[in-house]
Design an enzyme around this catalytic site. Structure first.
Site, short mmCIF file in Angstrom:
data_model
loop_
_atom_site.label_atom_id
_atom_site.label_comp_id
_atom_site.label_asym_id
_atom_site.label_seq_id
_atom_site.Cartn_x
_atom_site.Cartn_y
_atom_site.Cartn_z
N ASP A 125 1.48 2.63 3.50
CA ASP A 125 0.65 3.83 3.34
C ASP A 125 1.53 5.08 3.40
O ASP A 125 1.06 6.15 3.83
CB ASP A 125 -0.47 3.89 4.39
CG ASP A 125 -1.59 4.83 3.96
OD1 ASP A 125 -1.61 5.23 2.78
OD2 ASP A 125 -2.44 5.18 4.80
N HIS A 167 -10.41 1.38 1.96
CA HIS A 167 -10.12 2.32 3.04
C HIS A 167 -11.37 2.30 3.93
O HIS A 167 -12.37 2.95 3.63
CB HIS A 167 -9.86 3.73 2.49
CG HIS A 167 -9.53 4.72 3.57
ND1 HIS A 167 -8.35 5.42 3.60
CD2 HIS A 167 -10.22 5.09 4.69
CE1 HIS A 167 -8.32 6.18 4.68
NE2 HIS A 167 -9.45 6.01 5.35
N ASN A 172 -5.24 7.35 -5.95
CA ASN A 172 -5.91 8.61 -5.58
C ASN A 172 -5.14 9.85 -6.06
O ASN A 172 -4.75 10.70 -5.29
CB ASN A 172 -6.18 8.68 -4.07
CG ASN A 172 -4.93 8.65 -3.21
OD1 ASN A 172 -3.92 8.06 -3.60
ND2 ASN A 172 -4.98 9.27 -2.05
N HIS A 179 0.88 -1.20 0.00
CA HIS A 179 0.00 0.00 0.00
C HIS A 179 0.90 1.23 0.00
O HIS A 179 1.49 1.58 1.02
CB HIS A 179 -0.90 0.01 1.24
CG HIS A 179 -1.86 1.14 1.28
ND1 HIS A 179 -3.21 0.97 1.55
CD2 HIS A 179 -1.71 2.47 1.09
CE1 HIS A 179 -3.82 2.15 1.53
NE2 HIS A 179 -2.91 3.09 1.26
N LYS A 232 -9.10 -0.18 -5.65
CA LYS A 232 -9.12 0.48 -4.34
C LYS A 232 -10.42 1.25 -4.15
O LYS A 232 -10.73 2.14 -4.95
CB LYS A 232 -7.92 1.42 -4.23
CG LYS A 232 -7.89 2.26 -2.95
CD LYS A 232 -7.57 1.43 -1.72
CE LYS A 232 -7.70 2.23 -0.44
NZ LYS A 232 -6.59 3.16 -0.23
N ALA A 285 -3.24 14.89 5.48
CA ALA A 285 -3.06 13.60 6.18
C ALA A 285 -2.05 12.74 5.44
O ALA A 285 -2.13 12.59 4.22
CB ALA A 285 -4.39 12.87 6.27
N HIS A 335 3.53 14.47 1.37
CA HIS A 335 2.94 15.78 1.08
C HIS A 335 4.08 16.78 1.22
O HIS A 335 4.97 16.60 2.06
CB HIS A 335 1.85 16.13 2.09
CG HIS A 335 0.63 15.29 1.98
ND1 HIS A 335 -0.38 15.54 1.08
CD2 HIS A 335 0.25 14.17 2.66
CE1 HIS A 335 -1.34 14.62 1.21
NE2 HIS A 335 -0.98 13.78 2.16
N HIS A 364 1.64 5.37 -1.71
CA HIS A 364 1.26 6.54 -2.52
C HIS A 364 2.52 7.08 -3.19
O HIS A 364 3.45 7.51 -2.49
CB HIS A 364 0.62 7.61 -1.64
CG HIS A 364 -0.66 7.15 -1.01
ND1 HIS A 364 -1.89 7.31 -1.62
CD2 HIS A 364 -0.89 6.47 0.13
CE1 HIS A 364 -2.83 6.77 -0.86
NE2 HIS A 364 -2.25 6.24 0.21
N LEU A 365 2.53 7.04 -4.51
CA LEU A 365 3.72 7.55 -5.25
C LEU A 365 3.47 8.91 -5.88
O LEU A 365 4.39 9.53 -6.38
CB LEU A 365 4.15 6.55 -6.33
CG LEU A 365 4.94 5.33 -5.87
CD1 LEU A 365 5.27 4.42 -7.05
CD2 LEU A 365 6.23 5.73 -5.15
N ARG A 366 2.19 9.35 -5.89
CA ARG A 366 1.85 10.66 -6.48
C ARG A 366 2.24 10.72 -7.96
O ARG A 366 2.39 9.71 -8.62
CB ARG A 366 2.49 11.81 -5.70
CG ARG A 366 2.36 11.73 -4.19
CD ARG A 366 0.93 11.76 -3.71
NE ARG A 366 0.87 11.98 -2.27
CZ ARG A 366 -0.11 11.55 -1.50
NH1 ARG A 366 -1.12 10.84 -1.98
NH2 ARG A 366 -0.11 11.81 -0.21
#
Ligand code: DOR
Ligand code: ZN
Length: 337
Positions: free
Chosen positions: A240, A134, A40, A12, A95, A256, A244, A14-16
């Site tokens: 996760d 989620h 996302n 899980h 997801k 978050a 940011h 987030h690589l953006r």
């Protein structure tokens, strides 16, 4: 002492996209053989063309054949069997976000009546595409995950052939729910094994530890640790890690997400050596995922760690990692592809 981990996986991540992707992608490929990449983005990843193009951008940012990005599609209840069969080869899972529950989830699901989800979840069951969720309601922030458990149970009962992954579980209630249904699985993050709400807000506010789901009570952390350290076959590591920019965290209206990618494997090694065994770390960080995601193809990558301390940088291209400026005891000393 040298510790070898075979093909560690982050289930899980987030690589953006854009400059952020270029900045932080190698923090994951420097430690892991692969990661499940969350969809996302803005706008979310909802088509085959977007999946293929995003995967290409990730590979360009990583430049390493020993790291596989496993792609996911952002759940919509309008996906039908034909659409999903045309995209099946490009994705590892879908997801599902409840609408508005976290970063870039506005286009998520608005209600959880089985009828409205049926077409897509039937097709996913048939095509054996796992569903990552989620799991939070929009209730009181400390209770959101526990309030979501009846929804997991409803979906698990209605779609017994569907593999459902309870993402980033944070509560003892979720730990207890895991074994009630054969088709429920879970990921656990590094930060939820370490912190409670006290670390986030018990003293001076720590924006870099603020995430969704929010860290809970000591007894919840205890249950998570017990589960992870046991090597339970239904549980996988999913960081996760959610970068940011520093200004978006250290601001009024803090975003978050905890950025753990650069230190995750090193700190997990320390934790497991203190509390469990390296065999169970191997299960938590790779073998269980290999069994749960049965079609997964994993690059061979042996990562060697050693007890050699290093000071975590204060930021990675403008993103502040967990343990910034602190000394952590394990370092990666060798990687063989
Ligand atoms: O803290 C979080 N950050 N939780 C999520 O579910 C999403 C993530 C993000 O994308 O920033
Ligand atoms: Zn996430």
């Amino acid at each position: 002492m040298k510790i070898e981990i075979s093909s560690p996986l982050d289930m899980h991540l987030h690589l953006r996209d854009g400059a952020m992707l270029d900045n932080i992608a190698q923090c994951s490929s420097n430690s892991f053989a692969g990661a499940i990449v969350m969809p996302n983005l803005l706008p979310p990843v909802t088509s085959k063309e977007e999946i293929i193009a995003y995967k290409k951008r990730i590979k360009l940012a990583i430049k390493d054949d020993t790291f596989t990005p496993y792609m996911t599609l952002f759940f919509k209840n309008s996906y039908d069997f034909d659409f999903l069969s045309s995209i099946k080869e490009e994705i590892i899972a879908i997801k599902l976000y409840p609408a508005g529950i976290t970063t870039n989830s506005e286009g998520g699901v608005d209600g959880f009546d089985i009828e409205s989800l049926k077409m897509t979840l039937d097709a996913m069951s048939e095509l054996e595409i796992p569903l990552c969720i989620h799991g939070e309601t929009n209730g009181f922030v400390m209770d959101r995950e526990s309030e979501f458990i009846p929804i997991y149970e409803k979906i698990a009962t209605a779609f017994p052939k569907l593999k459902i992954i309870m993402e980033h579980i944070t509560s003892k209630d979720s730990v207890q729910a895991l074994d009630r249904f054969e088709n429920l699985y879970a990921t656990i993050t590094l930060h939820h094994l370490i912190i409670t709400l006290d670390d986030v807000a018990g003293g001076m506010l720590k924006p870099h530890l603020f995430c969704k789901p929010i860290a809970k009570r000591p007894e919840d952390r205890f249950a998570l640790r017990k589960l992870a350290f046991s090597g339970h076959p239904k549980v996988m590591f999913g960081s996760d890690s959610a970068p940011h920019p520093q200004h978006a965290k250290e601001s009024c209206g803090c975003a978050a997400g905890v950025f753990t990618a650069p230190i995750a494997l090193q700190v997990l090694t320390e934790l497991f050596l203190q509390n469990s065994t390296i065999e169970n770390l191997q299960k938590f960080v790779s073998d269980n995922a290999r069994n749960i995601y049965s079609n997964i193809v994993i690059p061979s990558k042996i990562v060697t760690l050693e007890k050699r301390s290093f000071i975590v940088p204060s930021n990675y291209g403008g993103v502040v990692p967990m343990f910034a400026n602190e000394e952590i005891p394990f370092s990666i000393v060798d990687i063989k592809g």
